[in-house]
Each structure stands twice: as structure tokens, then as C-alpha cells.
Enzyme design. Sequence first.
Site, PDB file in Angstrom:
ATOM      1  N   GLU A   1       8.927   1.131  11.364  1.00 58.12           N
ATOM      2  CA  GLU A   1       9.955   2.180  11.218  1.00 58.12           C
ATOM      3  C   GLU A   1       9.211   3.504  11.266  1.00 58.12           C
ATOM      4  O   GLU A   1       8.485   3.856  10.328  1.00 58.12           O
ATOM      5  CB  GLU A   1      10.736   1.961   9.932  1.00 58.12           C
ATOM      6  CG  GLU A   1      11.517   0.652  10.006  1.00 58.12           C
ATOM      7  CD  GLU A   1      12.446   0.381   8.828  1.00 58.12           C
ATOM      8  OE1 GLU A   1      12.473   1.171   7.874  1.00 58.12           O
ATOM      9  OE2 GLU A   1      13.145  -0.652   8.868  1.00 58.12           O
TER      10      GLU A   1
ATOM     11  N   LYS B   1       0.889  -1.177   0.000  1.00 56.54           N
ATOM     12  CA  LYS B   1       0.000   0.000   0.000  1.00 56.54           C
ATOM     13  C   LYS B   1       0.917   1.214   0.000  1.00 56.54           C
ATOM     14  O   LYS B   1       1.432   1.625   1.047  1.00 56.54           O
ATOM     15  CB  LYS B   1      -0.885  -0.026   1.253  1.00 56.54           C
ATOM     16  CG  LYS B   1      -2.251   0.601   1.071  1.00 56.54           C
ATOM     17  CD  LYS B   1      -2.254   2.042   0.656  1.00 56.54           C
ATOM     18  CE  LYS B   1      -2.118   2.989   1.820  1.00 56.54           C
ATOM     19  NZ  LYS B   1      -1.895   4.399   1.392  1.00 56.54           N
TER      20      LYS B   1
ATOM     21  N   GLU C   1       8.403  15.867  16.115  1.00 57.10           N
ATOM     22  CA  GLU C   1       8.891  15.745  14.741  1.00 57.10           C
ATOM     23  C   GLU C   1       8.130  16.731  13.848  1.00 57.10           C
ATOM     24  O   GLU C   1       6.900  16.736  13.834  1.00 57.10           O
ATOM     25  CB  GLU C   1       8.668  14.319  14.224  1.00 57.10           C
ATOM     26  CG  GLU C   1       9.172  14.139  12.799  1.00 57.10           C
ATOM     27  CD  GLU C   1       8.850  12.757  12.225  1.00 57.10           C
ATOM     28  OE1 GLU C   1       7.676  12.342  12.251  1.00 57.10           O
ATOM     29  OE2 GLU C   1       9.784  12.105  11.734  1.00 57.10           O
TER      30      GLU C   1
ATOM     31  N   CYS D   1      13.267  10.708   7.594  1.00 58.94           N
ATOM     32  CA  CYS D   1      13.043  10.356   8.999  1.00 58.94           C
ATOM     33  C   CYS D   1      14.315  10.482   9.818  1.00 58.94           C
ATOM     34  O   CYS D   1      14.270  10.710  11.015  1.00 58.94           O
ATOM     35  CB  CYS D   1      12.502   8.936   9.086  1.00 58.94           C
ATOM     36  SG  CYS D   1      13.644   7.731   8.411  1.00 58.94           S
TER      37      CYS D   1
HETATM   38  P1  NAD Z   1       1.845   8.245   7.515  1.00 58.32           P
HETATM   39  O1  NAD Z   1       1.963   7.482   8.773  1.00 58.32           O
HETATM   40  O2  NAD Z   1       0.889   9.373   7.456  1.00 58.32           O
HETATM   41  O3  NAD Z   1       1.456   7.289   6.301  1.00 58.32           O
HETATM   42  C1  NAD Z   1       2.215   6.144   5.984  1.00 58.32           C
HETATM   43  C2  NAD Z   1       1.322   5.134   5.296  1.00 58.32           C
HETATM   44  O4  NAD Z   1       0.365   4.641   6.220  1.00 58.32           O
HETATM   45  C3  NAD Z   1       0.534   5.695   4.110  1.00 58.32           C
HETATM   46  O5  NAD Z   1       0.556   4.729   3.088  1.00 58.32           O
HETATM   47  C4  NAD Z   1      -0.860   5.862   4.693  1.00 58.32           C
HETATM   48  O6  NAD Z   1      -1.879   5.819   3.734  1.00 58.32           O
HETATM   49  C5  NAD Z   1      -0.929   4.669   5.634  1.00 58.32           C
HETATM   50  N1  NAD Z   1      -1.900   4.780   6.715  1.00 58.32           N
HETATM   51  C6  NAD Z   1      -2.297   5.902   7.367  1.00 58.32           C
HETATM   52  N2  NAD Z   1      -3.190   5.585   8.336  1.00 58.32           N
HETATM   53  C7  NAD Z   1      -3.353   4.240   8.302  1.00 58.32           C
HETATM   54  C8  NAD Z   1      -4.142   3.313   9.046  1.00 58.32           C
HETATM   55  N3  NAD Z   1      -4.927   3.709  10.044  1.00 58.32           N
HETATM   56  N4  NAD Z   1      -4.061   2.009   8.724  1.00 58.32           N
HETATM   57  C9  NAD Z   1      -3.241   1.580   7.731  1.00 58.32           C
HETATM   58  N5  NAD Z   1      -2.486   2.413   6.981  1.00 58.32           N
HETATM   59  C10 NAD Z   1      -2.526   3.721   7.269  1.00 58.32           C
HETATM   60  O7  NAD Z   1       3.332   8.733   7.175  1.00 58.32           O
HETATM   61  P2  NAD Z   1       3.786   9.717   6.015  1.00 58.32           P
HETATM   62  O8  NAD Z   1       3.263  11.074   6.342  1.00 58.32           O
HETATM   63  O9  NAD Z   1       3.452   9.074   4.723  1.00 58.32           O
HETATM   64  O10 NAD Z   1       5.378   9.692   6.161  1.00 58.32           O
HETATM   65  C11 NAD Z   1       6.100  10.539   7.001  1.00 58.32           C
HETATM   66  C12 NAD Z   1       6.377   9.873   8.327  1.00 58.32           C
HETATM   67  O11 NAD Z   1       7.065   8.651   8.116  1.00 58.32           O
HETATM   68  C13 NAD Z   1       7.289  10.670   9.244  1.00 58.32           C
HETATM   69  O12 NAD Z   1       6.812  10.556  10.552  1.00 58.32           O
HETATM   70  C14 NAD Z   1       8.625   9.968   9.113  1.00 58.32           C
HETATM   71  O13 NAD Z   1       9.500  10.129  10.197  1.00 58.32           O
HETATM   72  C15 NAD Z   1       8.195   8.554   8.976  1.00 58.32           C
HETATM   73  N6  NAD Z   1       9.245   7.760   8.336  1.00 58.32           N
HETATM   74  C16 NAD Z   1       9.962   6.882   9.107  1.00 58.32           C
HETATM   75  C17 NAD Z   1      10.999   6.142   8.528  1.00 58.32           C
HETATM   76  C18 NAD Z   1      11.866   5.206   9.330  1.00 58.32           C
HETATM   77  O14 NAD Z   1      12.636   4.457   8.730  1.00 58.32           O
HETATM   78  N7  NAD Z   1      11.796   5.195  10.643  1.00 58.32           N
HETATM   79  C19 NAD Z   1      11.260   6.285   7.171  1.00 58.32           C
HETATM   80  C20 NAD Z   1      10.503   7.185   6.435  1.00 58.32           C
HETATM   81  C21 NAD Z   1       9.481   7.912   7.023  1.00 58.32           C
HETATM   82  O1  6OD Z   2      18.156   3.769   4.062  1.00 61.89           O
HETATM   83  C1  6OD Z   2      17.234   3.056   4.478  1.00 61.89           C
HETATM   84  O2  6OD Z   2      17.231   1.830   4.352  1.00 61.89           O
HETATM   85  C2  6OD Z   2      16.091   3.684   5.150  1.00 61.89           C
HETATM   86  N1  6OD Z   2      15.160   2.834   5.632  1.00 61.89           N
HETATM   87  C3  6OD Z   2      16.007   5.020   5.232  1.00 61.89           C
HETATM   88  C4  6OD Z   2      14.958   5.724   5.854  1.00 61.89           C
HETATM   89  C5  6OD Z   2      14.807   7.040   5.621  1.00 61.89           C
HETATM   90  C6  6OD Z   2      13.738   7.768   6.204  1.00 61.89           C
HETATM   91  O3  6OD Z   2      13.179   8.708   5.661  1.00 61.89           O
END
Ligand code: NAD
Ligand code: 6OD
Length: 486
Positions: free
Chosen positions: A252, A176, A388, A286
Amino acid sequence: MILNFINGSFREGAGGKTFANLDPCTGALIDHVSEAGRADVDDAVKAARAALQGPWQKLKLAERCDMLYAVANEIDRRREDFLAAEVADTGKPRALASHLDIPRGAANFRVFADVVRSLPTECFTGHAPDGQPALNYALRRPKGVVAVVCPWNLPLLLMTWKVAPALACGNAVVVKPSEETPSTATLLGEVMNKVGVPQGVYNVVHGFGPDSAGEFLTRHAGIDAITFTGETRTGTAILKAAAEGIKPVSMELGGKNPAIVFADADVDAVMVGLKRSVFENTGQVCLGTERVYVQRPLFDEIVRRLGEVARQLKPGLPGDMEANFGPLISLEHQRKVLGYYAHARDEGATIVSGGGVPQVPAALAGGAWIEPTVWTGLPPTSKVITEEIFGPCCHVAPFDDEQEVLALANSTPYGLAASVYSRDINRAHRVAAALNVGVVWVNTWFLRDLRTAFGGSGQSGIGREGGAHSVEFYTELSNVCLKLAS
Ligand code: NAD
Ligand code: 6OD
């Protein structure tokens, strides 16, 4: 129209619903996306199950790994298509997507094929009470049908970071993608068909989270595991879904990552690192730095130089060779980031640079543009320092000694990443060990070796992926105890 990819075919959602995919640079419509309903998600999960029980399971490990290499080669061959799709969805500079996002999409498949191809299994020899030899050995099986729920900031990179190890371990997936960035996951469906990955092994369902494809997928009884990347709050909702049926999860999540600059650091190297960790991808990484702690002798210089770096970034379209700074992903996200900018102003922050929306040409006026921003002078309790933001901004604060900065760095509920700048290797080692985070970079940032453990502590996640750690998540072990006759 961007379609769902189910059982090897591109198709519209049965309910006929669509949503708009908008260009973050201009706000213009790129395309409509077909939204998957509950029945489509069900079809995708069933197709994945059938593939698992059919042709995918029958492939030998080496054949499966060769196929993943073919996927990587095909991504390379279609690099321009992936690049065009990724920059259209995200608005990020072409130069960034071409050195980071697309090559990592291919690299993920190669690395995890290699990891799995050379994986040993454990084996113990012993004896039964009657003195006969006994052999215990572990068998690894795929978890089954894995739900892969993805964010929008590094769409292909983060999606393939999960899909590649899942497939290498023999699972089938239902992806998804974020509703903001549907294109490269869809394009990957064409690649899977081209290289002969059996139908149903890789499926893509488009839609939103709650009461849409995200929730239908993560609550589906037919999935065996969930791997999620996104916001901590969404992680909570998905964990609740996973509790039904006791589904294993890998999470993550968000971060509020510190950079710690000691007075003996190489200032030029610090500026190279901070320029990337604060501003790259418009701060939507992130692992990005939103809190900078600088030992007092270097404080004024780092603040001044960071302000200059921010002022030199030039917003513009992805293909504009003069520009090096894209928009935020959406106007909704821009509103959120600007809310923090307003809060910093209201709390009396010193705005070293930025703090608002930049002047852009009229053609870009509908885009989600934002100024790269540097603040000083906020109290450690400010939500600008504890929450964040996920934008191109940071707060810089001075510190005097190691214990003080460790307490500051460890003061949020997050624990994803940190960077430490010092020429003193012993100090760097000591500080890295005392930081409550999953990843520490010393004198650099986001330098990745995909075989290493990756993930967050505290509210930044559950579990580790990368190399053999991914294999642990995407497989089940069963131990076979064989009593032998002498
Ligand atoms: P988000 O949590 O809003 O959405 C992520 C995904 O989850 C989307 O596909 C969304 O449609 C889906 N989603 C939302 N609500 C849901 C539910 N109730 N059930 C199932 N699916 C659902 O995140 P975003 O805004 O797309 O991305 C930014 C965030 O992601 C930031 O907080 C960032 O730090 C985090 N992030 C973390 C990492 C990591 O490796 N730790 C990497 C990249 C991004
Ligand atoms: O480099 C990666 O494998 C990884 N998961 C990066 C995450 C970046 C977050 O925005």
C-alpha cells in the site's frame, strides 16, 4: 525507554543501540527507543515460527476470533493510554485521534474476526473417469510468519489494519513500526499479553529501514510474506528484498489523489469533503487530495472558499481545544514539504493561502509546523502536481468537460484514490469507472467499510486488502480432491 516486544517479553535490543522519539509539536525528547539489531529480529522471527507451530495453531478458529475480540475490548478499555501515546508520537489533534485512529484500531480486530469466522470454503462435486463421485474442496492455511512494515501517519490504524487480518487467519506477525511512531505498536504488546494471546504470535522490533530492523526483517529467510505500507520508493526496496525467496507481498504505497468537482455539485458538501481530504491529519493521509479539478462555473467560488478554510485552521497542541491543526511528523518531513512550497513559488503559482511556516508560540518553535496551503496557476507538468507531497496543500485547476478532467486526473503514475462531486449519479458512475485508481468516493471522502477492497493501482500499490481480500493475502489455499466410493 520504549522496548522491543519479542516472544511475549519487552526487551532491549542486544546491541544496546537507542534512538530518540521526538515530539513533533516542540522537537523535545519524548523517550528513547531501543533499536533491534539483526539478532533481535532473528529472535522475533523464530518466536513467531514457534508460536505458529505451537499454541496458536492449536486454537480453534472460534477461540482465535474470540481472542481478537478481547484485544479490541482491551484497546477500548485502555483508550486513554493509546490516545496519549498516539498524540505524543504524532502531534495530531486529540479529537482526531479519538474519533479516527484509536477506534479504528479496535474495529480492525472486530471486523476481521467476523470476516474470518464466517468464511466459506469452495467445494465442487464431479466424477472420476470410472464414474465414481469426486469431491474437490479447498483448505485454507495461514501463510506463516508475516512481516508487517508500517508508516507513521496513522500508526495504530494502519498497523492493526494488517495485524488483525493476519492474526485472524492464524498467522504470527513481526511488526516494524515507523521509527517516528514506536509507541502504540509497543502498547499493543501489553494488550496481547493481557488477553492471553500466546507469546510469539505478535512481535515488535524497532528501528529504521536500510541496514536496520526494516531491512533485517524484510530480508529474513524465515518470513513467509511481507505486508508493507509506505512510500513507493521504499516499496521498490522491499520488493527487491522479497524477490529473494519469492515472498508474497502486499504493498500500500503513495498517492497523488485528485478531487473532481462538477458544476452541479452541492458546494457545501464539496467544502466539507475538501476540508477533510486536503487538510485532515495535516495532509498526511495517503488518500488525501493534492489535486483539485473544478468545472469552470464553480472555480472561483471553490478557490475562494478553500482559501478561507485553510486560513481558519488553527495550529496548536493536541489537547488545545481551540486548535484543530497539528504539525507535520518531523523537521525532516517539514523540509521536504517546504521544498515543494518553494518550488510552487518559483514556478509562479498564485498562492491563495499559506505557503510557509505559521507563527507559533515560543514553546512550539522547535516543532514541525506548516501552513495549510492552496495554489492555483501551475502547469500540469509541475512536480507540485505530479509528485506526492504528503502535506496540507493542494493545487486547484479549472476544467471544461468530462474527457478533459479524466485525462488530467489519470495523468500521474499513481492510482490510489479519487473523489468525485456531482449531483448527477450517472455521471458519477461513469467517471468513477474511468478513473485509474483503487478507491473512488462520490460526494464524500475516506468513508470506510472494512469489508471492501482497498489498495492502489500503478505505483500506488500491489494487491488489495479488506474483508475477504485480506483473507486471500494472509492465507494459502490448497485443494483436496477426494475420490469417493459409491
Ligand atoms: P516510508 O516508506 O518512509 O517508511 C515506511 C516504513 O518502511 C517505516 O517503518 C520505515 O522504517 C520502513 N523502511 C524504510 N526503508 C526500508 C527498507 N529499505 N527496508 C525495509 N523497511 C524500510 O513511509 P513513511 O514516510 O513512513 O509514510 C508515508 C508514506 O506512506 C507516504 O508515501 C504515504 O502515501 C504512504 N502511505 C500509503 C498508504 C496506503 O494505504 N497506500 C497508507 C499510509 C501511508
Ligand atoms: O482505512 C484504511 O484501512 C486505510 N488503509 C487507510 C489508509 C490511509 C492512508 O494514509
